[in-house]
Design an enzyme around this catalytic site. Sequence first.
Site, PDB file in Angstrom:
ATOM      1  N   GLN A  17      -6.855 -36.695 -10.720  1.00  0.00           N
ATOM      2  CA  GLN A  17      -7.078 -36.847 -11.968  1.00  0.00           C
ATOM      3  C   GLN A  17      -6.211 -36.311 -12.876  1.00  0.00           C
ATOM      4  OE1 GLN A  17     -10.544 -36.612 -15.404  1.00  0.00           O
ATOM      5  NE2 GLN A  17     -11.139 -36.289 -13.438  1.00  0.00           N
ATOM      6  N   GLU A 139     -11.758 -29.850 -10.919  1.00  0.00           N
ATOM      7  CA  GLU A 139     -12.299 -29.885 -12.684  1.00  0.00           C
ATOM      8  C   GLU A 139     -13.489 -28.786 -12.759  1.00  0.00           C
ATOM      9  OE1 GLU A 139     -12.187 -31.884 -15.334  1.00  0.00           O
ATOM     10  OE2 GLU A 139     -13.463 -30.286 -16.244  1.00  0.00           O
ATOM     11  N   ASP A 168      -9.780 -31.351 -15.855  1.00  0.00           N
ATOM     12  CA  ASP A 168      -8.464 -32.536 -15.411  1.00  0.00           C
ATOM     13  C   ASP A 168      -7.833 -32.995 -16.760  1.00  0.00           C
ATOM     14  OD1 ASP A 168      -8.728 -31.680 -12.833  1.00  0.00           O
ATOM     15  OD2 ASP A 168     -10.284 -33.311 -12.304  1.00  0.00           O
ATOM     16  N   GLY A 247     -19.229 -23.567 -35.294  1.00  0.00           N
ATOM     17  CA  GLY A 247     -18.776 -22.831 -36.343  1.00  0.00           C
ATOM     18  C   GLY A 247     -19.743 -22.525 -37.448  1.00  0.00           C
ATOM     19  N   GLY A 248     -19.047 -22.654 -38.612  1.00  0.00           N
ATOM     20  CA  GLY A 248     -20.030 -21.681 -39.892  1.00  0.00           C
ATOM     21  C   GLY A 248     -21.001 -22.595 -40.313  1.00  0.00           C
TER      22      GLY A 248
HETATM   23  N1  CAO Z   1       4.829 -38.318   1.622  1.00  0.00           N
HETATM   24  C1  CAO Z   1       4.247 -37.082   2.608  1.00  0.00           C
HETATM   25  N2  CAO Z   1       3.481 -36.245   2.177  1.00  0.00           N
HETATM   26  C2  CAO Z   1       3.042 -36.129   1.155  1.00  0.00           C
HETATM   27  C3  CAO Z   1       3.277 -37.245   0.056  1.00  0.00           C
HETATM   28  C4  CAO Z   1       4.169 -38.395   0.429  1.00  0.00           C
HETATM   29  N3  CAO Z   1       4.389 -39.235  -0.273  1.00  0.00           N
HETATM   30  N4  CAO Z   1       2.713 -36.551  -1.229  1.00  0.00           N
HETATM   31  C5  CAO Z   1       1.871 -35.631  -0.723  1.00  0.00           C
HETATM   32  N5  CAO Z   1       2.211 -35.373   0.471  1.00  0.00           N
HETATM   33  C6  CAO Z   1       1.662 -34.129   1.003  1.00  0.00           C
HETATM   34  C7  CAO Z   1       2.215 -32.769   0.532  1.00  0.00           C
HETATM   35  O1  CAO Z   1       3.507 -32.368   1.077  1.00  0.00           O
HETATM   36  C8  CAO Z   1       1.425 -31.877   1.150  1.00  0.00           C
HETATM   37  O2  CAO Z   1       1.327 -31.235   2.093  1.00  0.00           O
HETATM   38  P1  CAO Z   1       1.578 -29.941   2.744  1.00  0.00           P
HETATM   39  O3  CAO Z   1       0.065 -29.413   2.477  1.00  0.00           O
HETATM   40  O4  CAO Z   1       1.991 -30.027   4.232  1.00  0.00           O
HETATM   41  O5  CAO Z   1       2.448 -29.202   2.009  1.00  0.00           O
HETATM   42  C9  CAO Z   1       0.017 -32.680   0.904  1.00  0.00           C
HETATM   43  O6  CAO Z   1       0.511 -33.850   1.041  1.00  0.00           O
HETATM   44  C10 CAO Z   1      -0.700 -32.485  -0.839  1.00  0.00           C
HETATM   45  O7  CAO Z   1      -1.519 -31.780  -0.589  1.00  0.00           O
HETATM   46  P2  CAO Z   1      -2.613 -31.227  -1.503  1.00  0.00           P
HETATM   47  O8  CAO Z   1      -2.773 -29.779  -0.934  1.00  0.00           O
HETATM   48  O9  CAO Z   1      -1.850 -31.081  -3.071  1.00  0.00           O
HETATM   49  O10 CAO Z   1      -3.715 -32.115  -1.550  1.00  0.00           O
HETATM   50  P3  CAO Z   1      -5.197 -31.567  -1.290  1.00  0.00           P
HETATM   51  O11 CAO Z   1      -5.984 -33.039  -1.242  1.00  0.00           O
HETATM   52  O12 CAO Z   1      -5.265 -30.763  -0.113  1.00  0.00           O
HETATM   53  O13 CAO Z   1      -5.634 -31.051  -2.600  1.00  0.00           O
HETATM   54  C11 CAO Z   1      -5.772 -30.492  -4.985  1.00  0.00           C
HETATM   55  C12 CAO Z   1      -6.107 -31.654  -3.856  1.00  0.00           C
HETATM   56  C13 CAO Z   1      -6.193 -31.250  -6.215  1.00  0.00           C
HETATM   57  C14 CAO Z   1      -7.050 -29.597  -4.686  1.00  0.00           C
HETATM   58  C15 CAO Z   1      -4.615 -30.039  -4.960  1.00  0.00           C
HETATM   59  O14 CAO Z   1      -3.586 -30.665  -4.811  1.00  0.00           O
HETATM   60  C16 CAO Z   1      -4.304 -28.885  -6.225  1.00  0.00           C
HETATM   61  O15 CAO Z   1      -4.919 -27.688  -6.296  1.00  0.00           O
HETATM   62  N6  CAO Z   1      -3.622 -29.301  -7.162  1.00  0.00           N
HETATM   63  C17 CAO Z   1      -3.347 -28.649  -8.361  1.00  0.00           C
HETATM   64  C18 CAO Z   1      -4.284 -28.638  -9.305  1.00  0.00           C
HETATM   65  C19 CAO Z   1      -4.943 -29.915 -10.022  1.00  0.00           C
HETATM   66  O16 CAO Z   1      -4.134 -30.702 -10.125  1.00  0.00           O
HETATM   67  N7  CAO Z   1      -6.296 -30.041  -9.658  1.00  0.00           N
HETATM   68  C20 CAO Z   1      -6.973 -31.242 -10.255  1.00  0.00           C
HETATM   69  C21 CAO Z   1      -7.131 -32.268  -9.566  1.00  0.00           C
HETATM   70  S1  CAO Z   1      -8.095 -33.452 -10.330  1.00  0.00           S
HETATM   71  O17 CAO Z   1      -9.538 -32.969 -10.134  1.00  0.00           O
END
Ligand code: CAO
Length: 415
Positions: A17, A139, A168, A247-248
């Site tokens: 998001q 979030e 988000d 607020g106030g």
């Molecule tokens: N081709 C190949 N690999 C890909 C890719 C693509 N096109 N796009 C993404 N990937 C891979 C990445 O390289 C990564 O791999 P590694 O872990 O091996 O380095 C993985 O996919 C991405 O993983 P992620 O850790 O970002 O995803 P997740 O689902 O495990 O976690 C989230 C999701 C949101 C918790 C994490 O991305 C995060 O903390 N983001 C930052 C904060 C954020 O934006 N949070 C709000 C999200 S909305 O609620």
Amino acid sequence: MGKALDGVRILDFTHVQSGPTCTQLLAWFGADVIKVERAGAGDITREQLRDIPDVDSLYFTMLNHNKRSVTIDTKNPEGKLVLEALIQKCDVLVENFAPGALDRMGFTWERIQELNPRMIVASVKGFGPGPYEDCKVYENVAQCAGGAASTTGFDDGPPVVTGAQIGDSGTGLHLALGIVTALYQRTQSGRGQRVLAAMQDGVLNLCRVKLRDQQRLDRTGTMKEYPQYPNGTFGEAVPRAGNASGGGQPGWILKCKGWETDPNAYIYFITQAPVWAKICNVIGKEEWATDPDYATPAARLPHLKEIFAEIERWTMTKTKFEAMQILNKYDIPCGPILSMKEIAEEPSLRKTGTIVEVDHPMRGKYLTVGNPIKLSDSPTDVTRSPLLGEHTDEVMAELGYSPEQISALRTAGAI
Ligand code: CAO
């Protein structure tokens, strides 16, 4: 008519998001947003909270309007080359992967700079540098860590998160401002830069008034506009203030006619000081306008509970819309508690493009929230979200790949 961000190309490496809300706004302002998704799977929200089997969810469609979608396996060596070509062609890379993911993919800031020194790299992370910088964040974690949850809810209950996605979508909004600011600075400097919006920081920015109150509490031990005054007690930290106004001008949520069966038959009522005499007239307590115990804002503070109870006796005789009509005549600030159903059906929001009906080839018509920011010279047309990889061939051709090369990359699993 042109759009404010015409000519700006965004490499949209976002998911879920926070990041997608940012790039959707940029797309609405006219940027060409190319969403890079994992080949075969795509943004995880495509399949989350689905209401129609095998069709992109509303979660996805409502966060990814006006974008193009390409699928690239960025861990495949040939896929990496395609991503490099995109980095060279785009102005901004936006990402919200877990900390370190972009580096692990081989796209460090230094490498991106080598490929395109004008590129702006914009990231959402859960936390800025510090003890939690490596944490993954969603979030509600941000709402808790940014101070919102500890200050939301009622004094005698646990911390509460809000339905507004301040962690988000709020951080996406902060990031979008950082990006356009960096684009503006680039017109002078000729260089790109990194933009970071940490979700904890974004939530805290929106909770600014509560840090104000913390310091007032530290200094004086009390805060007279909080419901804890004068009957309850204050601890060391800013307490949860229920529905008190931030607020106030004291305010509270009051029952309206029908509250026994309708969970949203309520109105927010503000006892704004300049209209106090009018409030007294409307609710039939004319004597309060001159009674020294009620006539001034300071005198009223110890009596707020009693005052709101008396006003509620009046609001309970009216529907929230009847009460609005009467109170508006006297300039008394108030607002109905609107349900999502009422908002979805509100004609004026349709008219302004804040609620928009969009047609999607697989799901048919659905409602979405349009661009809440209206520019007079850059109107927003909301178009549907892309299907997974819908624009892969088109974007590859724009990057200079021939049909044969595209087909070979597809066979190799790079796209
Ligand atoms: N081709 C190949 N690999 C890909 C890719 C693509 N096109 N796009 C993404 N990937 C891979 C990445 O390289 C990564 O791999 P590694 O872990 O091996 O380095 C993985 O996919 C991405 O993983 P992620 O850790 O970002 O995803 P997740 O689902 O495990 O976690 C989230 C999701 C949101 C918790 C994490 O991305 C995060 O903390 N983001 C930052 C904060 C954020 O934006 N949070 C709000 C999200 S909305 O609620």
